[in-house]
Design a protein around this motif. Sequence first.
Motif, mmCIF file in Angstrom:
data_model
loop_
_atom_site.group_PDB
_atom_site.id
_atom_site.type_symbol
_atom_site.label_atom_id
_atom_site.label_comp_id
_atom_site.label_asym_id
_atom_site.label_seq_id
_atom_site.Cartn_x
_atom_site.Cartn_y
_atom_site.Cartn_z
ATOM 1 N N PRO A 1 4.287 15.364 6.229
ATOM 2 C CA PRO A 1 4.207 14.638 7.505
ATOM 3 C C PRO A 1 3.598 15.468 8.631
ATOM 4 C CG PRO A 1 6.373 14.368 6.496
ATOM 5 C CD PRO A 1 5.665 15.409 5.713
ATOM 6 N N TYR A 2 3.581 16.779 8.486
ATOM 7 C CA TYR A 2 3.028 17.617 9.554
ATOM 8 C C TYR A 2 1.541 17.368 9.749
ATOM 9 C CZ TYR A 2 1.714 21.824 12.174
ATOM 10 O OH TYR A 2 1.221 22.690 13.117
ATOM 11 N N LEU A 3 0.806 17.224 8.658
ATOM 12 C CA LEU A 3 -0.644 17.106 8.738
ATOM 13 C C LEU A 3 -1.145 15.677 8.585
ATOM 14 C CD1 LEU A 3 -1.757 20.251 6.693
ATOM 15 C CD2 LEU A 3 -1.464 20.009 9.164
ATOM 16 N N GLN A 4 -0.311 14.763 8.063
ATOM 17 C CA GLN A 4 -0.784 13.394 7.853
ATOM 18 C C GLN A 4 0.405 12.443 7.770
ATOM 19 O OE1 GLN A 4 -4.426 12.406 5.269
ATOM 20 N NE2 GLN A 4 -2.731 11.968 3.899
ATOM 21 N N ARG A 5 0.307 11.337 8.505
ATOM 22 C CA ARG A 5 1.364 10.326 8.498
ATOM 23 C C ARG A 5 0.718 8.975 8.187
ATOM 24 N NH1 ARG A 5 1.889 14.123 11.845
ATOM 25 N NH2 ARG A 5 0.572 13.140 13.428
ATOM 26 N N PRO A 6 0.594 8.642 6.914
ATOM 27 C CA PRO A 6 -0.145 7.442 6.490
ATOM 28 C C PRO A 6 0.403 6.133 7.065
ATOM 29 C CG PRO A 6 0.150 8.917 4.634
ATOM 30 C CD PRO A 6 0.998 9.450 5.742
ATOM 31 N N LEU A 7 1.703 6.102 7.417
ATOM 32 C CA LEU A 7 2.229 4.872 8.014
ATOM 33 C C LEU A 7 1.494 4.534 9.306
ATOM 34 C CD1 LEU A 7 6.092 5.349 7.521
ATOM 35 C CD2 LEU A 7 4.536 3.934 6.160
ATOM 36 N N GLU A 8 0.974 5.558 9.976
ATOM 37 C CA GLU A 8 0.223 5.324 11.222
ATOM 38 C C GLU A 8 -1.158 4.744 10.952
ATOM 39 O OE1 GLU A 8 0.091 9.076 13.178
ATOM 40 O OE2 GLU A 8 2.254 9.149 13.580
ATOM 41 N N ILE B 1 0.855 -1.186 0.000
ATOM 42 C CA ILE B 1 0.000 0.000 0.000
ATOM 43 C C ILE B 1 0.891 1.237 0.000
ATOM 44 C CG2 ILE B 1 -1.798 1.265 1.229
ATOM 45 C CD1 ILE B 1 -2.496 -1.537 2.519
ATOM 46 N N VAL B 2 0.783 2.004 -1.071
ATOM 47 C CA VAL B 2 1.630 3.188 -1.271
ATOM 48 C C VAL B 2 0.756 4.433 -1.229
ATOM 49 C CG1 VAL B 2 3.230 4.353 -2.833
ATOM 50 C CG2 VAL B 2 3.202 1.840 -2.707
ATOM 51 N N VAL B 3 1.206 5.444 -0.526
ATOM 52 C CA VAL B 3 0.446 6.698 -0.421
ATOM 53 C C VAL B 3 1.332 7.876 -0.820
ATOM 54 C CG1 VAL B 3 -0.822 8.262 1.098
ATOM 55 C CG2 VAL B 3 -1.010 5.783 1.416
ATOM 56 N N ASP B 4 0.807 8.688 -1.760
ATOM 57 C CA ASP B 4 1.426 9.969 -2.089
ATOM 58 C C ASP B 4 0.915 10.989 -1.079
ATOM 59 O OD1 ASP B 4 2.211 12.426 -3.067
ATOM 60 O OD2 ASP B 4 1.558 12.071 -5.121
ATOM 61 N N ASN B 5 1.802 11.432 -0.192
ATOM 62 C CA ASN B 5 1.405 12.313 0.901
ATOM 63 C C ASN B 5 1.837 13.765 0.673
ATOM 64 O OD1 ASN B 5 0.130 12.449 3.514
ATOM 65 N ND2 ASN B 5 2.157 12.814 4.405
ATOM 66 N N THR B 6 2.167 14.104 -0.582
ATOM 67 C CA THR B 6 2.716 15.423 -0.876
ATOM 68 C C THR B 6 1.792 16.547 -0.449
ATOM 69 O OG1 THR B 6 3.856 14.479 -2.788
ATOM 70 C CG2 THR B 6 3.659 16.867 -2.705
ATOM 71 N N MET B 7 0.494 16.384 -0.676
ATOM 72 C CA MET B 7 -0.459 17.457 -0.396
ATOM 73 C C MET B 7 -0.507 17.814 1.088
ATOM 74 S SD MET B 7 -2.823 19.204 -2.249
ATOM 75 C CE MET B 7 -3.636 18.203 -3.471
ATOM 76 N N MET B 8 -0.265 16.829 1.954
ATOM 77 C CA MET B 8 -0.387 17.057 3.391
ATOM 78 C C MET B 8 0.959 17.277 4.078
ATOM 79 S SD MET B 8 -3.622 16.921 4.647
ATOM 80 C CE MET B 8 -3.817 18.217 3.417
#
Length: 913
Positions: free
Chosen positions: A204-211, A195-202
């Motif tokens: 790590p400050y606003l979203q940490r998908p690994l959690e 499961i891969v997530v592009d987190n550029t928009m958020m």
Amino acid sequence: MAPVIDPKVTHHDLPTPEPESPLRPRQPYRFSTLCATVENPYQKDQYGSSSVPIYQTATFKGISGEYDYSRSGNPTRSHLEHHIAKISSAQHAFAVSSGMAALDVILRMLKPGDEVIAGDDLYGGTNRLLTYLKVHGGVTVHHVNTTDPTSLHPYIKAGKTAMVLLESPTNPLLKIVDIATISADIKERAPDAVIVVDNTMMSPYLQRPLEHGADVVYDSATKYLSGHHDLMAGVITCNRDDLAKQMAFVINSVGNALTPFDSFLLLRGTKTLAVRMDRQQSSAMSVATMLDGLGFKVHYPGLPNHPDRAIHERIADGPGAVLSFTTGDKAMSERIVGATRLWAISVSFGCVNSLISMPCVMSHASIDPAVRAERGLPEDLIRLCVGIEDPVDLLDDLERALLEAGAITLAADEHQRYVRASVAHEGHVISRAVEKLAFNDNASLGISQQRSKEDREWFISAPGKVILFGEHAVVHGVTAIAASVDLRCYGLASPRHDGKLSVRFADIDNFSHEWKLDDLPWDAVTPVGMGNEHPEGLDEQLVNAISSRALPPSIEGQPKAKVAAVAFLYLYMILAHGGERPSFNFTSRSTLPISAGLGSSASFSACAATTILLLHQRISVPPLPLPTRLPHEGDPGHIHISHQGRRAIAPKVAEEVNRWAFVAEKILHGNPSGVDNSVSVFGGALAYTKAGFGKKSGMDPIQGFKSLRFLLTNSKVPRDTKKLVAGVGDRKREEPELINGLLNSIQSISDEARRCLADPELSREQLLNAISALIEENHAHLVTMGVSHPSLEAIKAKTKSTPYCLSTKLTGAGGGGYFKETILQDLIAALSTDNFDAYVTSVGGSGLGILSPYGQHAQPGSVPVTPPETPNSNSKEIDVDSTGLEALRACFETKTNGELAGWAEELGRWLFV
């Protein structure tokens, strides 16, 4: 003295960012503290530097050390990767050369036969890379609506589904994906899928998908992590050792790891991530609230009406700083984007500066239009990426752009400042879309769809040109020095609202004609969309249709008028968009002698192109300041201060005019160099080199060029320039040593003249003396080449004689030019006696000029502002009837050539390039 260490005391290697000395328990640090504190207990700098050093080295000395080659590992990058892992809740982090490089590393885990499930609202570059793998890598890609977790179920196949690629929020529609729910579903149905997530928009400050169950997360660190758009970088994070090992192998093998210097810049940028994003998303909320309050459809997870706001709040810590909205009209969206000042038109996001773009034209243009439509990506969508500027300024700038574009209007309700313009209310969106889709069909049926009335008159002027040096040699690779001459072509567009288009080319065979707009050959048009450039070649189908179906039979005996009319109609028709066809009259006049080789056609092309671009609303000039409050009794209003029009026309407007003037020149001349129209638009002087002969084609402005007085004499002798050029070519083949020697000498003269014209330390007298000497030398070479003429020699002899003692040169098709400050009226009289026409002018002056003299007739002698606001149809402040409008046109058409320039100058404040 070194401290004594007691071996009985346990020493704690405290995890970053705990200080090393205290042993008392501490609560976890907040994110902004984690960002600002860069410490790695496993990598201590020997000198105790407070900022991580840049290890700007490709190799390291020694054997079996931790580092040997920077492609494989570098201390600066190691510090960065440790820091990124820390703020991302990750065990592993990798820094590579861009966000797309990060995705490429991840996708290399796939093999032929694998299947990928991806969203249907993806970044354009992601879509492009997935398409490549689908076509060339044997990978199956399923694009589904990932905002509905159940839509993935039919495609999840144990043993086949190798990867699931998610974005949340999506770009650019800001849809929300339930990362936690989808991750749980995938783990249950296809445990081996990554499961891969592009987190550029958020970030790590606003979203940490690994959690929330993701296996791999990547960011384009060019965006928020860096924050300043001064580097390209991508980061990958994960908690699985097996995946980390695979990706580390790829990065080391491919060699796309981030450089030491960029690692240093990115590490520095991450320190301010939290404070930047706090400001940015706070301002973004204000912008979204304003647009939502005006009735636009806004996509932003911070708004209460966002359909998946609750899901976003469960997996993220804030709404972010990117939003998008629709207007219901692509042309209106384009006008809004073009009217902003603080919002820079650019792809990307995450910068400290605010950005605005239209994704379907820019970042997502690589996605096929049919696919965009299938995925529900609106063509009129505007994306806003909010920066750290003062929110008051951002809101004001956006408000002004909306008002200028006609998207909002002043509210009748005193408690509300603006309301959305009725044309864009949601109830009209479908009808507007249908109208636009039916435009081509309606055009072929003769249905005229006219825009709202345009009651402004647009007055345009553009200069001619002279070739100061390099004439008849530029085709052989010699640099030509061209300059504007302040004899100009003038064009006046007067509104008419009867569905007709009319022209009068006073100095081009005195041609006049009138067309019904619906009778023009619209079925032959392939319009050039807003923001797009004309193809390299002309649309021959349209040229032929205009020539055969739109022109009157009588024009066959007027060849110059014929090509001018074709060029004018060609620009008018190919630039029409959105079903709107303004009705107006265009009159042109020129103080330039026609067919004298002085760029009269280029100045006509610049005037015609500017007029048509303005009337089709493809360019704009600075409007009056918008009201900041309702007027009241005693309110002095805005006081206009004239700045003499210096540099008032924006460079991007001038560049757009120049591109379309060049298209007109192609119709007029077939294969123009672009020199003439460039001088007509930009003015001043430029050096032009033709491609070939071991040189690249190019036009460079000569900075600091001083305007010089000039006496231009028309020899009235028609000359076949093509024949003269061909003659030089023939002589070059017959006598290569002689002609090549002359060309080399002329090149040296051009180089020396260019240095003189740009030298700020030369006095005007010194410059004149230097240029005069070069003119004499240059003319001698032209005589040897055989391109002079007895009439020119007669002029030269007259002007060289005492008491005038002037230097004379060939400027075009037989004219003579004289550099001298003193204007000699007796010389002009003497030349007139010999049947030569002389014009007092200057070279090197202003380029394109625009004036909109609205209201000039109502108050004689008043000075209008360029341009005025388009009058409100309900307003009683300005009342100018058609008689008043016609009065300016009548005056323009009846002024003598000698009166025209002075009369035009007195009309008001001209804006010049």
